[in-house]
Enzyme design. Structure first.
Site, PDB file in Angstrom:
ATOM      1  N   TYR A 144       4.596   8.268 -12.308  1.00 33.16           N
ATOM      2  CA  TYR A 144       5.440   7.956 -11.313  1.00 33.16           C
ATOM      3  C   TYR A 144       4.600   6.876 -10.180  1.00 33.16           C
ATOM      4  O   TYR A 144       3.596   7.276  -9.913  1.00 33.16           O
ATOM      5  CB  TYR A 144       6.080   8.984 -10.316  1.00 33.16           C
ATOM      6  CG  TYR A 144       7.076   8.635  -9.112  1.00 33.16           C
ATOM      7  CD1 TYR A 144       8.109   8.008  -9.372  1.00 33.16           C
ATOM      8  CD2 TYR A 144       6.592   8.952  -7.882  1.00 33.16           C
ATOM      9  CE1 TYR A 144       8.804   7.982  -8.302  1.00 33.16           C
ATOM     10  CE2 TYR A 144       7.212   8.746  -6.863  1.00 33.16           C
ATOM     11  CZ  TYR A 144       8.505   8.417  -7.114  1.00 33.16           C
ATOM     12  OH  TYR A 144       9.315   7.839  -5.965  1.00 33.16           O
ATOM     13  N   ASP A 239      -3.116   4.153  -9.696  1.00 33.41           N
ATOM     14  CA  ASP A 239      -2.632   4.675  -8.731  1.00 33.41           C
ATOM     15  C   ASP A 239      -3.141   5.981  -8.208  1.00 33.41           C
ATOM     16  O   ASP A 239      -2.855   7.065  -8.872  1.00 33.41           O
ATOM     17  CB  ASP A 239      -1.007   4.884  -9.361  1.00 33.41           C
ATOM     18  CG  ASP A 239      -0.311   5.513  -8.153  1.00 33.41           C
ATOM     19  OD1 ASP A 239      -0.659   5.888  -7.176  1.00 33.41           O
ATOM     20  OD2 ASP A 239       0.979   5.739  -8.490  1.00 33.41           O
ATOM     21  N   LYS A 267      -0.453   9.968   0.252  1.00 33.95           N
ATOM     22  CA  LYS A 267      -0.441  11.531   0.487  1.00 33.95           C
ATOM     23  C   LYS A 267      -1.586  11.828   1.489  1.00 33.95           C
ATOM     24  O   LYS A 267      -1.724  11.779   2.606  1.00 33.95           O
ATOM     25  CB  LYS A 267      -0.457  12.166  -0.804  1.00 33.95           C
ATOM     26  CG  LYS A 267       0.954  11.791  -1.584  1.00 33.95           C
ATOM     27  CD  LYS A 267       1.151  12.572  -2.832  1.00 33.95           C
ATOM     28  CE  LYS A 267       2.853  12.359  -3.238  1.00 33.95           C
ATOM     29  NZ  LYS A 267       2.639  11.678  -4.297  1.00 33.95           N
TER      30      LYS A 267
HETATM   31  C1  LIG Z   1       3.738  10.443  -4.594  1.00 33.90           C
HETATM   32  C2  LIG Z   1       3.553   9.395  -5.296  1.00 33.90           C
HETATM   33  C3  LIG Z   1       4.008   8.104  -5.250  1.00 33.90           C
HETATM   34  C4  LIG Z   1       4.854   7.606  -4.227  1.00 33.90           C
HETATM   35  O1  LIG Z   1       4.350   8.013  -3.056  1.00 33.90           O
HETATM   36  P1  LIG Z   1       5.578   7.823  -1.649  1.00 33.90           P
HETATM   37  O2  LIG Z   1       4.876   8.063  -0.300  1.00 33.90           O
HETATM   38  O3  LIG Z   1       6.395   9.359  -2.097  1.00 33.90           O
HETATM   39  O4  LIG Z   1       6.157   6.694  -1.783  1.00 33.90           O
HETATM   40  C5  LIG Z   1       3.275   7.009  -6.047  1.00 33.90           C
HETATM   41  N1  LIG Z   1       2.432   7.365  -6.953  1.00 33.90           N
HETATM   42  C6  LIG Z   1       2.132   8.578  -7.250  1.00 33.90           C
HETATM   43  C7  LIG Z   1       0.844   8.964  -8.107  1.00 33.90           C
HETATM   44  C8  LIG Z   1       2.442   9.562  -6.364  1.00 33.90           C
HETATM   45  O5  LIG Z   1       2.153  10.900  -6.581  1.00 33.90           O
END
Ligand SMILES: *Cc1c(COP(=O)(O)O)cnc(C)c1O
Length: 429
Positions: A144, A239, A267
């Site tokens: 994701y 990511d 995060k």
């Molecule tokens: C949570 C997450 C996102 C998205 O971040 P948001 O602040 O919810 O938009 C993107 N990449 C990874 C790996 C994530 O865990």
């Protein structure tokens, strides 16, 4: 436990907010029941509107790595708020957090702050396309990268929980530029490069996947990915929205000793306020406006409150030499305890863990990609989730989520959790 007030609040919310929630993963759709409304939190504990207390293993989906309402962060936000909450001009604090982040994370010279992980990944892809002059990207099934169009294809937890592989509203044209590979399958990636010669701008990956449960990269996989990208003139995007400032000071790049070309954050970097960021070496970052042609902007980007929270958080993580060791030890302790009690109760399971990311899958087979993650027994997971909730242990309401361990947890909390898991799995099967 009673959830009267939560249920009433959910009913009210559902009239004016779609599904009663502002992010689908908060709904209890994957496990049944209605979401619990949280009133406050401190350290490792959540307190709901009915007065129930929980040991928290979600931790706002990662950010609260040092615990809820962490005093230095709270105080920094309060002090900053008194001086104004947004100016739309540069502030000194932005430079301070940027310098700190650049000093902690290997292989980056410049960083730009945005408001979410979604924005960070979306902007990173645009930058990669602008920099390479190519259109296509490779992403991995089950990973994701936020909810922007290019990524909503086999995108892990949120979508998997609801059984929608791809979201309506993403155009055919956009979907065509996103190529899908299987996690941990380097041959698959090589084939995609072969079939799309000189068309691939970037490969984006969660270096430890966390949105299909926790899935570690196989030995050598990330290194091979690095090599394939370099050979083909594609950028490697890590990511690290989940792994950044969690697996180590420098994130997965440091842990696995791999150099990514662009790194995305979210995060933890915001200390619980809405922050994302993306970073790279100078030559790539200089492609961004106002220096370069790739446009990216934000009215509230680098917001003073958010930067104050993020700066305090990163400073603590940077100065505390032992914090990542403590997180590793606590999570290992939890892992060992869970293994023992579930095995004793004769329930089939697999546990995956890297540092303070851990997940329990109700399947005895090895879980190493999206397909194997989907094999878990969801009925067992539901029983597990509700059983634990009733014991005052709050894990994510989906079998596709990682648990995020916070340093605020004591060994007493971990022992209570292990006992709760023992009790709940004794009644499963
Ligand atoms: C949570 C997450 C996102 C998205 O971040 P948001 O602040 O919810 O938009 C993107 N990449 C990874 C790996 C994530 O865990």
């Amino acid at each position: 436990m009673e959830y009267k007030r939560s249920s009433a609040l959910f009913a009210e919310a559902s009239k004016v907010i779609p599904g009663g929630v502002n992010s689908p993963v908060r709904a209890f759709k994957g496990v049944g029941g209605t979401p619990i409304f949280i009133k406050e939190a401190k350290g490792a504990y959540l307190y709901d509107e009915d007065g129930n207390q929980y040991i928290d293993y979600i931790n706002s989906w990662g950010p609260m790595i040092l615990g809820h309402a962490f005093d230095p962060v709270v105080n920094a936000v309060i002090e900053r708020a008194k001086k104004g909450t947004s100016f739309g001009t540069p502030t000194e604090l932005e430079t301070k957090i940027a310098e700190l982040a650049v000093s902690m994370v290997p292989n980056i010279d410049k960083i730009r702050f945005v408001n979410s992980g979604t924005e960070a990944c979306m902007s990173a892809i645009r930058l990669a396309r602008g920099y390479t002059g190519k259109d296509k990207i490779i992403k991995f099934s089950g990973c994701y990268h936020g909810h922007s169009d290019s990524f909503l294809i086999a995108a892990g937890s949120g979508l998997s929980t609801f059984g929608v592989p791809n979201s309506p509203g993403v155009t055919q044209g956009t979907a065509q530029d996103t190529l899908l590979a299987n996690y941990n399958d380097i041959e698959n990636v090589r084939q995609l490069f072969e079939a799309n010669k000189d068309e691939i701008a970037a490969v984006i990956i969660e270096p430890v996947a966390g949105n299909m449960g926790c899935i570690p990269p196989r030995e050598g996989f990330l290194q091979a990915l690095r090599t394939v990208c370099s050979e083909n003139g594609a950028l490697l995007i890590f990511d690290e929205v989940m792994t950044g400032f969690r697996l180590s000071k420098g994130g997965a790049q440091e842990l696995f000793d791999i150099k990514a070309d662009i790194v995305c954050f979210g995060k933890v970097i915001g200390g619980g306020l809405p922050v994302g960021a993306f970073a790279a070496r100078e030559e790539i970052m200089n492609f961004l406006a106002p220096l370069g042609p790739v446009y990216q902007a934000g009215t509230l980007s680098g917001n003073p409150l958010a930067m104050a929270a993020g700066y305090e958080m990163l400073k603590r993580l940077n100065e505390d030499e032992e914090v990542f060791n403590r997180l590793e030890e606590k999570t290992l302790y939890l892992e060992n305890g869970i293994r023992e009690v579930i095995a004793n109760n004769n329930v089939s399971f697999t546990i995956n863990r890297v540092g303070s990311m851990i997940s329990v899958h109700f399947d005895k087979n090895h879980v190493y990609d999206f397909e194997t993650a989907k094999n878990g027994d969801n009925d067992q997971f539901k029983a597990f989730f509700h059983g634990l909730l009733n014991e005052g242990v709050y894990i994510a309401p989906s079998a596709y989520e990682t648990w995020f361990i916070t340093d605020a947890l004591t060994y007493d909390d971990l022992d209570k959790t292990i006992r709760a898991i023992d009790k709940v799995t004794a009644n499963m099967k």
